[in-house]
Design an enzyme around this catalytic site. Sequence first.
Site, PDB file in Angstrom:
ATOM      1  N   LEU A 109       0.873  -1.164   0.000  1.00  0.00           N
ATOM      2  CA  LEU A 109       0.000   0.000   0.000  1.00  0.00           C
ATOM      3  C   LEU A 109       0.915   1.220   0.000  1.00  0.00           C
ATOM      4  O   LEU A 109       1.934   1.234   0.691  1.00  0.00           O
ATOM      5  CB  LEU A 109      -0.885   0.029   1.252  1.00  0.00           C
ATOM      6  CG  LEU A 109      -2.038  -0.982   1.329  1.00  0.00           C
ATOM      7  CD1 LEU A 109      -2.757  -0.841   2.662  1.00  0.00           C
ATOM      8  CD2 LEU A 109      -3.003  -0.805   0.178  1.00  0.00           C
ATOM      9  N   ASP A 110       0.553   2.252  -0.757  1.00  0.00           N
ATOM     10  CA  ASP A 110       1.360   3.467  -0.793  1.00  0.00           C
ATOM     11  C   ASP A 110       1.519   4.042   0.607  1.00  0.00           C
ATOM     12  O   ASP A 110       0.691   3.801   1.494  1.00  0.00           O
ATOM     13  CB  ASP A 110       0.708   4.514  -1.702  1.00  0.00           C
ATOM     14  CG  ASP A 110       0.591   4.031  -3.144  1.00  0.00           C
ATOM     15  OD1 ASP A 110       1.394   3.162  -3.536  1.00  0.00           O
ATOM     16  OD2 ASP A 110      -0.300   4.513  -3.856  1.00  0.00           O
ATOM     17  N   LYS A 111       2.536   4.840   0.787  1.00  0.00           N
ATOM     18  CA  LYS A 111       2.825   5.436   2.099  1.00  0.00           C
ATOM     19  C   LYS A 111       1.624   6.199   2.655  1.00  0.00           C
ATOM     20  O   LYS A 111       1.336   6.150   3.853  1.00  0.00           O
ATOM     21  CB  LYS A 111       4.043   6.360   1.985  1.00  0.00           C
ATOM     22  CG  LYS A 111       4.520   6.936   3.299  1.00  0.00           C
ATOM     23  CD  LYS A 111       5.775   7.785   3.103  1.00  0.00           C
ATOM     24  CE  LYS A 111       6.251   8.389   4.408  1.00  0.00           C
ATOM     25  NZ  LYS A 111       7.471   9.217   4.239  1.00  0.00           N
TER      26      LYS A 111
END
Length: 242
Positions: A109-111
């Site tokens: 998952l993106d930051k």
Amino acid sequence: MNNKNLKLRLDKVLSHIGVGSRKDLKKMVKEQRITINGELATDPGVYVSPYVDVIAVNKKPIKYREFIYLMMNKPQGVLSATEDRDDEVVVDLLEEEDWVFNPFPVGRLDKDTEGFLLLTNDGKLAHQITSPKKHVPKTYYAVIEGIVTDADADAFSKGVTLDDGYKTLPGELKILKSDTESEIELTIYEGKYHQVKRMFEAVGKRVTYLKRISMGALPLDPELELGEYRELTEEELELLKS
């Protein structure tokens, strides 16, 4: 192999679940701190049946398992990684009793994205879930800057062309609220870099908040606060594998 027939060295069983190193365990046996079925262990190299024998350390029975499966509600600002020089990573959120199994995030998952992240040390399952050939569905809730329309849903259902020319697989867009700030749920069947954000950019809109709410047939536990996690139940694991 049937779990009941599994035979492993005592020190391997206990070091795998984080009780101590083999050197530590040799000392613990000498100090009479380990029992097997109520009898004092005399040899750290003795073979045991970890799923059958009652192994206790300091009179406390241990629970052996080869694999660990964790559902985390990932918060923003934490990387989906096992290590990073500058930023906090998801395994930093784990208790010692869990990170000794060396779990890793399945997919990413993106930051700045929240939600369902699976962590495990089961490489076979991780491959099944992330393999492009499997098309495992992942559903996201998002807040969108701009009015999301039925035309967008129709475009997503046919696949949209991203900024690098790649055409996505068809996705299922459900409009929860359509206004200058819209709310949606989107199910996709692949995991390209920043895919949800780029799909909306392809139709001229911007994602301002993103949360993954399910993987496969398994939804995120609504009881998990951001940064919290728990082990999957047997039923949830079967649901994920299906």
